[in-house]
Design a protein around this motif. Structure first.
Motif, PDB file in Angstrom:
ATOM      1  N   ASP A   1      32.866  33.815  56.959  1.00 10.65           N
ATOM      2  CA  ASP A   1      33.025  34.366  56.619  1.00 10.65           C
ATOM      3  C   ASP A   1      32.198  34.665  55.463  1.00 10.65           C
ATOM      4  N   ILE A   2      32.089  35.674  54.473  1.00  6.59           N
ATOM      5  CA  ILE A   2      30.769  35.869  53.643  1.00  6.59           C
ATOM      6  C   ILE A   2      31.488  36.730  52.143  1.00  6.59           C
ATOM      7  N   ASP A   3      31.619  36.653  51.311  1.00  2.00           N
ATOM      8  CA  ASP A   3      31.747  37.315  49.896  1.00  2.00           C
ATOM      9  C   ASP A   3      30.725  37.385  49.098  1.00  2.00           C
ATOM     10  N   ARG A   4      30.853  37.960  48.209  1.00  3.99           N
ATOM     11  CA  ARG A   4      29.455  39.279  46.871  1.00  3.99           C
ATOM     12  C   ARG A   4      30.085  38.713  45.944  1.00  3.99           C
ATOM     13  N   PHE A   5      29.764  38.345  45.065  1.00  2.00           N
ATOM     14  CA  PHE A   5      30.212  38.554  43.349  1.00  2.00           C
ATOM     15  C   PHE A   5      29.236  39.274  42.728  1.00  2.00           C
ATOM     16  N   TYR A   6      29.428  39.838  41.401  1.00  2.00           N
ATOM     17  CA  TYR A   6      28.189  40.337  40.700  1.00  2.00           C
ATOM     18  C   TYR A   6      29.327  40.144  40.020  1.00  2.00           C
ATOM     19  N   THR A   7      29.306  39.508  38.559  1.00  2.00           N
ATOM     20  CA  THR A   7      30.593  39.244  37.657  1.00  2.00           C
ATOM     21  C   THR A   7      29.651  38.371  36.016  1.00  2.00           C
ATOM     22  N   GLU A   8      30.464  38.720  35.367  1.00  2.00           N
ATOM     23  CA  GLU A   8      30.080  38.009  33.702  1.00  2.00           C
ATOM     24  C   GLU A   8      30.679  36.262  33.850  1.00  2.00           C
ATOM     25  N   ARG A   9      29.683  35.886  32.571  1.00  2.00           N
ATOM     26  CA  ARG A   9      30.134  34.168  33.308  1.00  2.00           C
ATOM     27  C   ARG A   9      31.559  33.732  33.061  1.00  2.00           C
ATOM     28  N   SER A  10      32.309  34.456  32.215  1.00  2.00           N
ATOM     29  CA  SER A  10      33.816  34.225  31.280  1.00  2.00           C
ATOM     30  C   SER A  10      34.482  34.940  32.942  1.00  2.00           C
ATOM     31  N   PHE A  11      33.801  35.049  33.820  1.00  2.63           N
ATOM     32  CA  PHE A  11      34.664  35.402  35.169  1.00  2.63           C
ATOM     33  C   PHE A  11      34.826  34.363  36.352  1.00  2.63           C
ATOM     34  N   LEU A  12      33.355  34.021  36.689  1.00  2.00           N
ATOM     35  CA  LEU A  12      32.934  33.268  38.105  1.00  2.00           C
ATOM     36  C   LEU A  12      33.910  32.305  38.063  1.00  2.00           C
ATOM     37  N   ALA A  13      34.294  31.195  37.090  1.00  2.00           N
ATOM     38  CA  ALA A  13      35.046  30.411  37.315  1.00  2.00           C
ATOM     39  C   ALA A  13      35.883  30.481  38.094  1.00  2.00           C
ATOM     40  N   ASP A  14      36.732  31.552  37.109  1.00  2.00           N
ATOM     41  CA  ASP A  14      37.886  31.892  37.841  1.00  2.00           C
ATOM     42  C   ASP A  14      37.886  32.323  39.782  1.00  2.00           C
ATOM     43  N   THR A  15      36.816  33.148  39.595  1.00  2.00           N
ATOM     44  CA  THR A  15      36.621  33.233  41.049  1.00  2.00           C
ATOM     45  C   THR A  15      36.381  32.647  41.948  1.00  2.00           C
ATOM     46  N   ILE A  16      35.354  31.338  41.702  1.00  2.00           N
ATOM     47  CA  ILE A  16      35.441  30.118  42.318  1.00  2.00           C
ATOM     48  C   ILE A  16      36.214  29.516  43.022  1.00  2.00           C
ATOM     49  N   PHE A  17      37.405  28.939  41.551  1.00  2.00           N
ATOM     50  CA  PHE A  17      39.005  28.545  41.714  1.00  2.00           C
ATOM     51  C   PHE A  17      39.593  29.447  42.990  1.00  2.00           C
ATOM     52  N   GLN A  18      39.325  30.367  42.460  1.00  2.00           N
ATOM     53  CA  GLN A  18      40.588  31.029  44.006  1.00  2.00           C
ATOM     54  C   GLN A  18      40.027  31.074  45.227  1.00  2.00           C
ATOM     55  N   ARG A  19      38.232  30.885  45.358  1.00  4.55           N
ATOM     56  CA  ARG A  19      38.231  30.920  46.901  1.00  4.55           C
ATOM     57  C   ARG A  19      38.564  29.144  47.283  1.00  4.55           C
ATOM     58  N   ALA A  20      37.592  28.818  46.108  1.00  4.06           N
ATOM     59  CA  ALA A  20      38.001  27.105  46.062  1.00  4.06           C
ATOM     60  C   ALA A  20      39.327  26.549  47.335  1.00  4.06           C
ATOM     61  N   LEU A  21      40.771  26.751  46.394  1.00  6.81           N
ATOM     62  CA  LEU A  21      42.045  26.450  47.377  1.00  6.81           C
ATOM     63  C   LEU A  21      41.806  26.925  47.957  1.00  6.81           C
ATOM     64  N   TYR A  22      40.881  27.555  48.872  1.00  7.80           N
ATOM     65  CA  TYR A  22      41.533  27.505  50.487  1.00  7.80           C
ATOM     66  C   TYR A  22      41.038  27.181  51.317  1.00  7.80           C
ATOM     67  N   ALA A  23      39.945  25.731  50.437  1.00  5.55           N
ATOM     68  CA  ALA A  23      39.008  24.934  50.808  1.00  5.55           C
ATOM     69  C   ALA A  23      39.017  23.934  50.873  1.00  5.55           C
ATOM     70  N   ASP A  24      38.696  22.632  52.288  1.00  5.29           N
ATOM     71  CA  ASP A  24      37.844  21.362  51.912  1.00  5.29           C
ATOM     72  C   ASP A  24      37.237  20.780  51.020  1.00  5.29           C
ATOM     73  N   LEU A  25      35.844  21.219  51.384  1.00  4.33           N
ATOM     74  CA  LEU A  25      35.248  21.329  50.398  1.00  4.33           C
ATOM     75  C   LEU A  25      34.448  22.040  49.633  1.00  4.33           C
ATOM     76  N   VAL A  26      33.362  22.607  48.671  1.00  2.00           N
ATOM     77  CA  VAL A  26      33.080  22.730  48.234  1.00  2.00           C
ATOM     78  C   VAL A  26      31.525  21.935  48.102  1.00  2.00           C
ATOM     79  N   VAL A  27      30.627  23.385  48.439  1.00  2.00           N
ATOM     80  CA  VAL A  27      28.896  22.844  48.476  1.00  2.00           C
ATOM     81  C   VAL A  27      27.928  23.806  47.806  1.00  2.00           C
ATOM     82  N   VAL A  28      26.872  22.571  47.020  1.00  2.00           N
ATOM     83  CA  VAL A  28      26.433  23.202  46.903  1.00  2.00           C
ATOM     84  C   VAL A  28      24.413  23.339  46.975  1.00  2.00           C
ATOM     85  N   GLY A  29      23.194  23.738  47.284  1.00  2.00           N
ATOM     86  CA  GLY A  29      22.160  23.255  47.256  1.00  2.00           C
ATOM     87  C   GLY A  29      21.824  22.819  46.193  1.00  2.00           C
ATOM     88  N   PRO A  30      20.325  22.093  46.097  1.00  2.00           N
ATOM     89  CA  PRO A  30      19.235  22.759  45.033  1.00  2.00           C
ATOM     90  C   PRO A  30      19.311  23.269  44.013  1.00  2.00           C
TER      91      PRO A  30
END
Length: 275
Positions: free
Chosen positions: A85-114
């Protein structure tokens, strides 16, 4: 496998290689891939025309780029024939961490590339939202192809809670590896630090899970600890580094000094961190 849902954070300026790394990993794990394509909106400018118009035009261009990357990611996932599934978020820095938090709650592993790791504002938001707030393990993928099978693991150990959490999060990976090198830098044999035989307690704990353990006690020789870990990873042919991250969340007391930040920015092999 332990990881059934993988959340990949993708920046709006990612290239196809980073998207491929995420899809390949999900395929290897047999996991559902959740893709979150993000960008940080530039703050509005203060002033009259044409400055205000330029800011609006920039937002329009940013959104076009964001949607284009999401479309590219969708195509890669469909080609790989993996559940996603795919979501898109264009937001201010102060809101981005909370957005990631909400999605990470339903994941076993979070991945980022270089690509994302090179953008300090984005990687800091990922660490805040996923590692600190959601308490999820974070896998840092380097440039190049991630190994299909993890054979040799370097477990950075300092007898702290964060290192223990990282070991538990990665226990299935450690169990399936051919060897796990519990690595202590300048170990302290004091009872309240690393114990009379540094590394012995964690080695026994892992062995009960069927892990093949080697304890490596290494002197830093005055070198930065992150350099010692990177060098040792190369010497033992490590496919993965597992380590704890940060002692105090908001103060960001770093394990082994600045090693967490150094490996966030660059590492020769994939790094799994947890707190």
């Amino acid at each position: 496998m332990l990881f059934k849902t993988v959340l990949a954070i993708i920046g709006s300026h990612e290239d196809a290689a980073d998207i491929n790394r995420a899809t390949d990993l999900a395929g290897q794990l047999g996991a559902h891939l959740s893709l979150l394509v993000v960008d940080i909106a530039a703050p509005p400018t203060v002033g009259d025309y044409p400055v205000g118009t330029a800011w609006l035009d920039q937002r329009v261009e940013d959104l076009k780029t964001l949607h284009a990357v999401a479309d590219l990611a969708r195509t890669h996932c469909e080609t790989a024939e993996i559940p996603f599934d795919i979501d898109r978020f264009y937001t201010e820095r102060s809101f981005l961490a909370d957005t990631i938090f909400q999605r990470a709650l339903y994941a076993d592993l979070v991945v980022v590339g270089p690509k994302l790791r090179a953008q300090s504002a984005l990687i800091n938001a990922v660490v805040d939202g996923a590692v600190f707030d959601a308490g999820r393990p974070l896998l840092l993928l380097p440039a190049g192809q991630a190994p299909v099978k993890v054979k040799t693991v370097l477990l950075a150990w300092n007898s702290r809670a964060e290192a223990g959490r990282a070991a538990r999060e990665a226990i299935e990976i450690l169990t399936q590896a051919e060897s796990v090198h519990v690595t202590l830098i300048d170990p302290d044999a004091s009872y309240t630090v690393n114990g009379g035989e540094p590394g012995a307690d964690v080695a026994a704990f892992l062995a009960r899970h069927g892990v093949t353990v080697v304890v490596d006690q290494l002197p830093s020789g005055g070198r930065p600890v992150e350099d010692v870990l990177k060098s040792h990873a190369g010497e033992i042919g490590a496919d993965l580094i597992v380590m704890g991250a940060y002692g105090h969340s908001r103060l960001r007391e770093r394990v082994f000094g600045g090693v967490t930040q150094a490996l966030l920015e660059e590492a020769p092999v994939p790094v799994l961190i947890a707190r």
